[in-house]
Design a protein around this motif. Structure first.
Motif, PDB file in Angstrom:
ATOM      1  N   VAL A  75      -2.459  -5.888 -15.983  1.00 26.60           N
ATOM      2  CA  VAL A  75      -1.678  -5.994 -14.750  1.00 26.60           C
ATOM      3  C   VAL A  75      -1.681  -7.424 -14.249  1.00 26.60           C
ATOM      4  O   VAL A  75      -0.638  -7.997 -13.920  1.00 26.60           O
ATOM      5  N   LYS A 107       0.842   0.143   0.996  1.00 26.46           N
ATOM      6  CA  LYS A 107       0.095  -0.946   0.372  1.00 26.46           C
ATOM      7  C   LYS A 107      -1.339  -0.482   0.172  1.00 26.46           C
ATOM      8  O   LYS A 107      -1.961   0.066   1.078  1.00 26.46           O
ATOM      9  N   ARG A 158       4.821  -7.578  -6.658  1.00 26.41           N
ATOM     10  CA  ARG A 158       4.215  -6.411  -6.000  1.00 26.41           C
ATOM     11  C   ARG A 158       2.694  -6.473  -5.987  1.00 26.41           C
ATOM     12  O   ARG A 158       2.050  -5.595  -5.406  1.00 26.41           O
ATOM     13  N   THR A 159       2.102  -7.478  -6.616  1.00 19.76           N
ATOM     14  CA  THR A 159       0.638  -7.544  -6.700  1.00 19.76           C
ATOM     15  C   THR A 159       0.125  -8.931  -6.317  1.00 19.76           C
ATOM     16  O   THR A 159       0.801  -9.950  -6.492  1.00 19.76           O
ATOM     17  N   ILE A 166      -1.589  -3.820  -4.258  1.00 18.24           N
ATOM     18  CA  ILE A 166      -0.294  -3.406  -4.814  1.00 18.24           C
ATOM     19  C   ILE A 166       0.570  -2.899  -3.662  1.00 18.24           C
ATOM     20  O   ILE A 166       0.146  -2.050  -2.883  1.00 18.24           O
ATOM     21  N   SER A 167       1.802  -3.420  -3.586  1.00 19.11           N
ATOM     22  CA  SER A 167       2.730  -2.988  -2.541  1.00 19.11           C
ATOM     23  C   SER A 167       4.164  -3.377  -2.923  1.00 19.11           C
ATOM     24  O   SER A 167       4.385  -4.511  -3.396  1.00 19.11           O
ATOM     25  N   ASP A 177       2.562   3.801 -10.628  1.00 16.58           N
ATOM     26  CA  ASP A 177       1.280   3.102 -10.480  1.00 16.58           C
ATOM     27  C   ASP A 177       0.103   4.059 -10.607  1.00 16.58           C
ATOM     28  O   ASP A 177      -1.051   3.628 -10.699  1.00 16.58           O
ATOM     29  N   TYR A 181       4.796  -5.335 -12.324  1.00 14.38           N
ATOM     30  CA  TYR A 181       4.057  -5.627 -11.095  1.00 14.38           C
ATOM     31  C   TYR A 181       4.481  -6.941 -10.457  1.00 14.38           C
ATOM     32  O   TYR A 181       3.866  -7.391  -9.489  1.00 14.38           O
TER      33      TYR A 181
END
Length: 282
Positions: free
Chosen positions: A44, A14, A62-63, A74-75, A81, A59
């Motif tokens: 994004v 992350k 994930r964001t 972001i993870s 990416d 994304y």
């Protein structure tokens, strides 16, 4: 000139991309528009007047963005990416008028660890003096494109390297090859490096103890001489068997051919004197 911001992360982690503006405690996100974009063309995440108005599908889930310092989180991190990002912040002083208060880039470097190098050796030819080997070193699943290096008994060697990747933003597989003439036991080391990260493996290459001496066929003269000796020996045996005198048994019957008599006589041994006297007496 603006100082370039660089963030490094690994696949699966992350990471937070810092923005160039932080909302004062006296204000709220409702007074701003925030755009996080990649490569200046791909949005994004976007907020306007306190609510999210856009998010890229790649994304999704994930964001997220911090509503105070506007950091983009972001993870889990993916290789795709990797690249330049930009945080653009507009202050809404008036509904019809906005002022850009922040517009700065930040570069994200994503890395993926390579597997530990694997070294294999194959003997191509072997003799009493030396052994020719093909040595291979391979590593896979890393990013970005790595460097491969090596050493033979601590002396640098250059691998014949090849890289395989589906695209510029895909994991790499690297393979190095060496042709070595080994006259004694040596140690070979293979190292894979990317972004300052180094992984190495060493292998002891042993000179085989087996020594094969090729059999030399006898020369033509040797074959000829051997053949003559064998022939002479056989002739000698044949002549000896045919012409040497044979031992005649005096007690054996000797056939006498007699065409007139038509019979074969056999000489009887003479009788003893004792037998003769007894016959006479009777």
């Amino acid at each position: 000139a603006l100082e370039k911001k660089v963030v490094k992360s690994k696949v699966g982690e992350k990471v937070g991309l810092p923005c160039c503006h932080e909302i004062p405690s006296s204000e709220s996100l409702h007074n701003y528009r925030v755009y996080w974009q990649k490569n200046t063309t791909e949005v994004v995440l976007a907020y306007a007047e306190g609510r999210m108005i856009s998010k890229h599908e790649r994304y999704e889930n994930r964001t997220e963005m911090d509503t105070r310092n506007l950091t983009l989180w972001i993870s889990p991190m993916e290789i795709l990416d990797n690249g330049p990002y930009q945080c653009v912040v507009q202050h809404l002083r008036f509904p019809q008028n906005s002022v850009v208060v922040c517009d700065e880039p930040v570069t994200l470097f994503v890395t993926a660890d390579f597997s530990k190098p694997n070294i294999t050796a194959e003997v191509s030819t072997n003799s009493c003096e030396s052994t020719e080997m093909v040595v291979r070193c391979s590593s896979h699943g890393g990013f970005p494109k790595p460097k491969i290096s090596g050493a033979l008994n601590n002396v640098s060697v250059v691998w014949n390297a090849s890289w395989v990747s589906e695209s510029s933003l895909s994991p790499y597989n690297v393979t190095g090859k060496l042709w070595l003439n080994v006259t004694k036991d040596v140690s070979i080391t293979c190292s894979v490096e990317h972004n300052g990260l180094l992984k190495s493996t060493s292998l002891l290459l042993k000179k085989p103890n087996t020594c094969f001496v090729p059999t030399v066929p006898p020369s033509y003269n040797v074959i000829t001489a051997s053949s003559i000796i064998i022939i002479i020996f056989l002739l000698a045996i044949t002549l000896a068997a045919r012409y040497l005198p044979r031992h005649v048994c005096s007690h054996c019957c000797k056939p006498q051919d007699s065409v007139e008599e038509g019979v074969k006589e056999c000489m009887k041994p003479p009788m003893s004197s004792k037998g003769t006297s007894e016959t006479s007496f009777l």
